[in-house]
Design a protein around this motif. Structure first.
Motif, PDB file in Angstrom:
ATOM      1  N   PRO A  44       0.806  -1.228   0.000  1.00  0.00           N
ATOM      2  CA  PRO A  44       0.000   0.000   0.000  1.00  0.00           C
ATOM      3  C   PRO A  44       0.838   1.278   0.000  1.00  0.00           C
ATOM      4  O   PRO A  44       0.413   2.308  -0.537  1.00  0.00           O
ATOM      5  CB  PRO A  44      -0.826  -0.125   1.282  1.00  0.00           C
ATOM      6  N   ARG A  45       2.047   1.186   0.580  1.00  0.00           N
ATOM      7  CA  ARG A  45       2.898   2.385   0.619  1.00  0.00           C
ATOM      8  C   ARG A  45       3.224   2.881  -0.780  1.00  0.00           C
ATOM      9  O   ARG A  45       3.290   4.088  -1.029  1.00  0.00           O
ATOM     10  CB  ARG A  45       4.178   2.069   1.397  1.00  0.00           C
ATOM     11  N   TYR A  46       3.446   1.948  -1.702  1.00  0.00           N
ATOM     12  CA  TYR A  46       3.799   2.309  -3.078  1.00  0.00           C
ATOM     13  C   TYR A  46       2.654   2.061  -4.056  1.00  0.00           C
ATOM     14  O   TYR A  46       2.760   2.418  -5.230  1.00  0.00           O
ATOM     15  CB  TYR A  46       5.018   1.509  -3.533  1.00  0.00           C
ATOM     16  N   ASP A  47       1.571   1.435  -3.572  1.00  0.00           N
ATOM     17  CA  ASP A  47       0.447   1.039  -4.417  1.00  0.00           C
ATOM     18  C   ASP A  47       0.939   0.262  -5.634  1.00  0.00           C
ATOM     19  O   ASP A  47       0.605   0.585  -6.791  1.00  0.00           O
ATOM     20  CB  ASP A  47      -0.365   2.261  -4.854  1.00  0.00           C
ATOM     21  N   ASP A  48       1.778  -0.765  -5.369  1.00  0.00           N
ATOM     22  CA  ASP A  48       2.295  -1.559  -6.479  1.00  0.00           C
ATOM     23  C   ASP A  48       2.133  -3.044  -6.204  1.00  0.00           C
ATOM     24  O   ASP A  48       1.966  -3.480  -5.067  1.00  0.00           O
ATOM     25  CB  ASP A  48       3.769  -1.216  -6.767  1.00  0.00           C
ATOM     26  N   TRP A  49       2.176  -3.830  -7.280  1.00  0.00           N
ATOM     27  CA  TRP A  49       2.158  -5.285  -7.217  1.00  0.00           C
ATOM     28  C   TRP A  49       3.542  -5.789  -7.590  1.00  0.00           C
ATOM     29  O   TRP A  49       4.114  -5.359  -8.596  1.00  0.00           O
ATOM     30  CB  TRP A  49       1.118  -5.863  -8.176  1.00  0.00           C
ATOM     31  N   SER A  50       4.066  -6.696  -6.772  1.00  0.00           N
ATOM     32  CA  SER A  50       5.422  -7.174  -7.010  1.00  0.00           C
ATOM     33  C   SER A  50       5.593  -8.564  -6.424  1.00  0.00           C
ATOM     34  O   SER A  50       4.639  -9.177  -5.933  1.00  0.00           O
ATOM     35  CB  SER A  50       6.438  -6.207  -6.396  1.00  0.00           C
ATOM     36  N   TRP A  51       6.832  -9.055  -6.492  1.00  0.00           N
ATOM     37  CA  TRP A  51       7.180 -10.328  -5.867  1.00  0.00           C
ATOM     38  C   TRP A  51       7.582 -10.093  -4.414  1.00  0.00           C
ATOM     39  O   TRP A  51       8.156  -9.042  -4.103  1.00  0.00           O
ATOM     40  CB  TRP A  51       8.360 -10.972  -6.608  1.00  0.00           C
ATOM     41  N   PRO A  52       7.296 -11.023  -3.524  1.00  0.00           N
ATOM     42  CA  PRO A  52       7.753 -10.859  -2.143  1.00  0.00           C
ATOM     43  C   PRO A  52       9.279 -10.828  -2.084  1.00  0.00           C
ATOM     44  O   PRO A  52       9.956 -11.688  -2.636  1.00  0.00           O
ATOM     45  CB  PRO A  52       7.182 -12.083  -1.426  1.00  0.00           C
ATOM     46  N   LYS A  53       9.813  -9.821  -1.412  1.00  0.00           N
ATOM     47  CA  LYS A  53      11.265  -9.646  -1.312  1.00  0.00           C
ATOM     48  C   LYS A  53      11.556  -8.640  -0.210  1.00  0.00           C
ATOM     49  O   LYS A  53      10.654  -7.941   0.272  1.00  0.00           O
ATOM     50  CB  LYS A  53      11.848  -9.141  -2.632  1.00  0.00           C
ATOM     51  N   GLY A  54      12.831  -8.547   0.161  1.00  0.00           N
ATOM     52  CA  GLY A  54      13.213  -7.556   1.167  1.00  0.00           C
ATOM     53  C   GLY A  54      14.710  -7.557   1.408  1.00  0.00           C
ATOM     54  O   GLY A  54      15.459  -8.373   0.866  1.00  0.00           O
TER      55      GLY A  54
END
Length: 338
Positions: A44-54
């Motif tokens: 929600p912070r970036y309003d983006d869809w992505s792969w789980p990562k960190g």
């Protein structure tokens, strides 16, 4: 050989001296109704869809970070499979981020119990960080991903699936940790122990083996190998197999018995294993892997002495095909010691 370094273009020259943020993640996949699906997360912070990562934590391996981040963002444990192309890009603040990716599947009850036992519990999903987790088919994933470059790992995943080489198990080859030098040891060679650094390397292997879902252990009987694998044996609650064939002395007498042991693990088992052995034994082990690999993979296997450094591991990803087991990718892993 597929390394743990990401496959990506270098950033612009102006950023070459900028601190690099190392991150790791995974493309979690499953099949439903015969169709491949992958798991996306929404931030929600970036309003983006992505792969789980960190980001990696201090002293953490890329493999450990990948399964931790997937767990924290999806709430589920996974097992790493074959490596996928990584990414490298500029962040909004002008930094450089490198992402290491693996294909991964959900951990299965019973099947992956030892590896899960050896891991730290996963933290609850922070809904301020990840508010949606969804399974989508491949076409939808391509449309949904916010960052175009995130489609690169997806394409590699789809290609592996189309070739029947996505579902893999691992055979990890590790050299024992740093041992007391031969010249400084006055006891029997089989009893020569690890140094404090060697014990640290043994401990550092635990999260790596757990990340790959290692369920079985076979090791040389000699002290430095048995001690190297002992932290994982204890953490995972395993009963290891100790083999005289994997010792230096027995290998010198009969390399064919070492080769037969490795072939058996490749051809007659369906579980993920780790083999712990000695530097002089490694050429025979690697030769068996090469005979089960296509030329592009076989040509990347280590060919120069010492083949693996003390405490280093080679992860072979094995797909079971109609013509027999095939090593589809390899990675060299040198876990950080703190």
């Amino acid at each position: 050989m597929v390394s743990t370094q990401p496959t990506a273009a270098a950033p612009p020259a102006a950023t070459m001296h900028t601190p690099v943020v190392m991150t790791a993640g995974a493309l979690v996949w499953r099949r439903r109704g015969g169709e491949l699906q992958v798991q996306l997360v929404h931030r929600p912070r970036y309003d983006d869809w992505s792969w789980p990562k960190g980001k990696l934590e201090v002293g953490e391996s890329f493999q450990g970070a990948a399964i931790r981040e997937v767990g924290e963002e999806t709430g589920k444990e996974v097992v790493l499979g074959r490596p996928l192309p990584g990414l490298q890009y500029l962040t909004p603040d002008g930094g450089v981020k490198r992402v290491h990716y693996w294909a991964s599947r959900r951990a299965r009850k019973g099947h992956d119990s030892a590896a899960l036992t050896a891991r730290a519990p996963i933290a609850p999903v922070d809904r301020d960080e990840i508010d949606k987790v969804e399974w989508v088919d491949i076409a939808e994933a391509g449309r949904r991903l916010t960052r175009t470059s995130d489609r690169g790992p997806l394409d590699a995943l789809v290609n592996a699936e189309s070739e029947g080489l996505l579902d893999t198990r691992t055979l990890v080859i590790t050299r024992h940790g740093r041992a007391v030098p031969r010249a400084s040891w006055h006891g029997a060679e089989r009893d020569r122990p690890l140094t404090p650094l060697g014990h640290g390397q043994a401990a550092a292997l635990v999260p790596v083996l757990a990340a790959y879902g290692v369920e079985q252990v076979i090791s040389s009987r000699w002290e430095r190998c048995a001690t190297t694998i002992d932290p994982y044996v204890r953490a995972a609650g395993l009963r290891p197999t100790y083999s005289e064939h994997l010792t230096e002395a027995q290998h010198e007498r009969s390399p064919s018995r070492v080769a037969a042991t490795v072939r058996e693990l490749l051809e007659e088992t369906a579980e993920s294993w780790v083999i712990c052995t000695h530097r002089p034994v490694l050429p025979t082990v690697l030769d068996v892997l090469a005979h089960h690999a296509p030329p592009a993979v076989a040509s990347g296997l280590p060919t120069r002495d010492p083949f693996l450094e003390p405490g280093e591991a080679l992860v072979a990803h094995v797909a079971d095909t109609p013509t027999g087991p095939r090593v589809v990718a390899t990675e060299k892993v040198n876990p950080p010691v703190w």
